[in-house]
Scaffold this motif. Sequence first.
Motif, mmCIF file in Angstrom:
data_model
loop_
_atom_site.group_PDB
_atom_site.id
_atom_site.type_symbol
_atom_site.label_atom_id
_atom_site.label_comp_id
_atom_site.label_asym_id
_atom_site.label_seq_id
_atom_site.Cartn_x
_atom_site.Cartn_y
_atom_site.Cartn_z
ATOM 1 N N GLY A 287 0.716 -1.188 -0.039
ATOM 2 C CA GLY A 287 0.129 0.106 -0.036
ATOM 3 C C GLY A 287 0.945 1.333 -0.164
ATOM 4 O O GLY A 287 0.502 2.084 0.603
ATOM 5 N N ASP A 288 2.002 1.197 -0.649
ATOM 6 C CA ASP A 288 2.950 2.182 -0.582
ATOM 7 C C ASP A 288 2.673 3.154 -1.544
ATOM 8 O O ASP A 288 3.509 3.001 -2.883
ATOM 9 C CB ASP A 288 4.495 1.643 -0.621
ATOM 10 C CG ASP A 288 5.331 2.647 -0.046
ATOM 11 O OD1 ASP A 288 5.181 3.981 -0.548
ATOM 12 O OD2 ASP A 288 6.480 2.363 0.219
ATOM 13 N N GLU A 289 1.945 4.133 -1.825
ATOM 14 C CA GLU A 289 1.699 4.957 -2.827
ATOM 15 C C GLU A 289 2.972 5.638 -3.531
ATOM 16 O O GLU A 289 3.056 5.818 -4.569
ATOM 17 C CB GLU A 289 0.530 6.055 -2.481
ATOM 18 C CG GLU A 289 0.014 6.741 -3.707
ATOM 19 C CD GLU A 289 -1.170 7.538 -3.397
ATOM 20 O OE1 GLU A 289 -1.749 8.473 -4.342
ATOM 21 O OE2 GLU A 289 -1.590 7.524 -2.188
ATOM 22 N N ARG A 290 3.756 6.030 -2.347
ATOM 23 C CA ARG A 290 5.037 6.779 -2.788
ATOM 24 C C ARG A 290 5.794 6.120 -3.599
ATOM 25 O O ARG A 290 6.556 6.441 -4.682
ATOM 26 C CB ARG A 290 5.773 7.366 -1.350
ATOM 27 C CG ARG A 290 7.025 8.215 -1.636
ATOM 28 C CD ARG A 290 7.350 8.629 -0.454
ATOM 29 N NE ARG A 290 8.647 9.495 -0.235
ATOM 30 C CZ ARG A 290 9.812 8.675 -0.186
ATOM 31 N NH1 ARG A 290 9.783 7.300 0.368
ATOM 32 N NH2 ARG A 290 10.891 9.506 -0.344
ATOM 33 N N LEU A 291 6.129 4.724 -3.252
ATOM 34 C CA LEU A 291 6.862 3.767 -4.101
ATOM 35 C C LEU A 291 6.462 3.526 -5.390
ATOM 36 O O LEU A 291 7.121 3.364 -6.303
ATOM 37 C CB LEU A 291 7.074 2.460 -3.264
ATOM 38 C CG LEU A 291 7.920 1.430 -3.833
ATOM 39 C CD1 LEU A 291 9.496 1.891 -4.295
ATOM 40 C CD2 LEU A 291 7.824 0.068 -2.867
ATOM 41 N N ALA A 292 5.116 3.208 -5.227
ATOM 42 C CA ALA A 292 4.281 3.055 -6.660
ATOM 43 C C ALA A 292 4.656 4.394 -7.696
ATOM 44 O O ALA A 292 4.920 4.218 -8.837
ATOM 45 C CB ALA A 292 2.893 2.793 -6.469
ATOM 46 N N HIS A 293 4.513 5.476 -6.963
ATOM 47 C CA HIS A 293 4.490 6.647 -7.940
ATOM 48 C C HIS A 293 6.098 6.772 -8.365
ATOM 49 O O HIS A 293 6.275 7.078 -9.572
ATOM 50 C CB HIS A 293 4.170 7.800 -7.244
ATOM 51 C CG HIS A 293 4.333 9.105 -7.889
ATOM 52 N ND1 HIS A 293 3.508 9.637 -8.653
ATOM 53 C CD2 HIS A 293 5.521 10.085 -7.929
ATOM 54 C CE1 HIS A 293 3.830 10.736 -9.390
ATOM 55 N NE2 HIS A 293 5.146 11.006 -8.759
ATOM 56 N N PHE A 294 7.023 6.429 -7.540
ATOM 57 C CA PHE A 294 8.479 6.601 -8.082
ATOM 58 C C PHE A 294 8.637 5.380 -9.161
ATOM 59 O O PHE A 294 9.312 5.907 -10.243
ATOM 60 C CB PHE A 294 9.338 6.196 -6.928
ATOM 61 C CG PHE A 294 10.484 5.787 -7.206
ATOM 62 C CD1 PHE A 294 11.475 6.547 -7.755
ATOM 63 C CD2 PHE A 294 11.162 4.215 -7.413
ATOM 64 C CE1 PHE A 294 13.018 6.047 -8.176
ATOM 65 C CE2 PHE A 294 12.358 3.984 -7.647
ATOM 66 C CZ PHE A 294 13.165 4.570 -7.987
ATOM 67 N N LEU A 295 8.122 4.332 -9.095
ATOM 68 C CA LEU A 295 8.428 3.265 -10.027
ATOM 69 C C LEU A 295 7.698 3.709 -11.285
ATOM 70 O O LEU A 295 8.120 3.352 -12.456
ATOM 71 C CB LEU A 295 7.787 2.004 -9.708
ATOM 72 C CG LEU A 295 8.394 1.236 -8.381
ATOM 73 C CD1 LEU A 295 7.723 0.100 -7.792
ATOM 74 C CD2 LEU A 295 10.060 0.876 -8.796
ATOM 75 N N LEU A 296 6.536 4.312 -11.368
ATOM 76 C CA LEU A 296 5.791 4.588 -12.469
ATOM 77 C C LEU A 296 6.182 5.825 -13.172
ATOM 78 O O LEU A 296 6.312 6.135 -14.412
ATOM 79 C CB LEU A 296 4.382 4.724 -12.150
ATOM 80 C CG LEU A 296 3.545 3.307 -11.876
ATOM 81 C CD1 LEU A 296 2.274 3.694 -11.236
ATOM 82 C CD2 LEU A 296 3.550 2.765 -13.101
ATOM 83 N N SER A 297 6.946 6.774 -12.334
ATOM 84 C CA SER A 297 7.212 8.030 -12.879
ATOM 85 C C SER A 297 8.635 8.084 -13.263
ATOM 86 O O SER A 297 9.116 8.695 -14.395
ATOM 87 C CB SER A 297 6.887 9.212 -11.988
ATOM 88 O OG SER A 297 7.414 8.859 -10.786
ATOM 89 N N GLU A 298 9.611 7.381 -12.652
ATOM 90 C CA GLU A 298 11.045 7.630 -12.767
ATOM 91 C C GLU A 298 11.768 6.139 -13.469
ATOM 92 O O GLU A 298 12.852 6.386 -14.059
ATOM 93 C CB GLU A 298 11.650 7.706 -11.500
ATOM 94 C CG GLU A 298 11.368 8.934 -10.958
ATOM 95 C CD GLU A 298 12.215 9.350 -9.497
ATOM 96 O OE1 GLU A 298 13.415 8.914 -9.807
ATOM 97 O OE2 GLU A 298 11.863 10.128 -8.591
ATOM 98 N N CYS A 299 10.973 5.136 -13.258
ATOM 99 C CA CYS A 299 11.616 3.894 -14.077
ATOM 100 C C CYS A 299 10.989 3.704 -15.077
ATOM 101 O O CYS A 299 10.199 3.174 -15.535
ATOM 102 C CB CYS A 299 11.405 2.788 -12.907
ATOM 103 S SG CYS A 299 12.171 3.093 -11.114
ATOM 104 N N THR A 300 12.092 4.242 -16.347
ATOM 105 C CA THR A 300 11.486 4.219 -17.574
ATOM 106 C C THR A 300 11.384 2.496 -18.248
ATOM 107 O O THR A 300 10.580 2.507 -19.171
ATOM 108 C CB THR A 300 12.381 5.185 -18.320
ATOM 109 O OG1 THR A 300 13.717 4.405 -18.394
ATOM 110 C CG2 THR A 300 12.285 6.224 -18.065
#
Length: 370
Positions: A287-300
């Motif tokens: 349930g880590d929204e911050r981690l999910a956002h990092f993965l979706l936004s920074e990990c091309t």
Amino acid sequence: MSRVELYKTIFQQQHHFKVPDEGAVSEEEKCALDSGFISGELRSEEKITEELPQIEQPQENYMRLDSGVDLSESFSGLHIKNPDWNDLSCAKSKVQEPPVETPTTAKDDLWKQYFQQDEDGDTFLHLAIAEGFVEVVLALIRKAPHPLFLDTPNDNAQTPIHLAAAKQNWLIVRWLVVAGAKPCPRNIRGDSPLHIAARNGDLRTCRAITDPVQEQERISLGLTYPKQPYQEINLDQWNYEGQTCVHVAAIEGHIDVLRHLVWYGADINAREGRQGYTALHYSIVRGDERLAHFLLSECTKLNADAVTYGGNSALQLGFPVPATIAEALRSRGASSPFSTASEDEYSDSETESNAYENAIFVRNLVDASA
């Protein structure tokens, strides 16, 4: 005479110098051994050459163990279980009469005592790291006749670099890496030092392991053996739970460590060995929204539609997903068993009922990786 006093006496006899009072590695020495790796600055060979001290015979300075290193009081907490040293009467008789030093025994064989293992498989290097005697660690690294002695495992398969990583002492980790210690040995659980650092969220230790070694670092360390080839670091190595460093960092939510690992080429889509979870799956499970956002936004290179061994994407795990994350996943091609409207309705209605199961599952994952 105690074992520690005996040790100091032998050391003074062999090296003919007075052991100074306890000190620490100076800030200048730390800076010299840093050589830009921790700051991320890779300097040219020309610039490095200009910065090196003009010493006609550097080997004499670097190869001495007394170069600012305190070995007197620091060994007071180290206890190697040597049967001969336990016999104090025998030790006393040896110390009363100074041994006759021969060209082939005294100084040449002293390293054997330093790297002798006790009944737990620990050497002085293991014990000095565990006790935090940084100056002793530096002296022992310099005294090693070959980097193989820096990789000695104890009975728990812990090498010195495992212990240094567990202690979060990035400086000792870096010294060992520069000296040629293996960067990816496995302990009794299959964890490498990088697994340990990633689990702890210790970015400096991660960098100490992964950053390329510069020639100035090796010169500053003052080793007694020729340069050895460095082993390549395996960023995607599994532990015995089937987890890579990316997995253990994602389970703990350490985004800075993940960013560093991905920048160095770690596989962000790697699947762990038991269920096939990726870092993205773990972000949903936690349930880590911050981690999910990092993965979706920074990990091309992230594959948002990666599936587990059971064929489930991140949206098909049955855990509630915030609307913004669900939309981002769908836009990146993640498979979903629901329509947009029904999925949002499911997330709202099932949040409370799944909260307890989510917490239990996450705790089990963390316990399994701890």
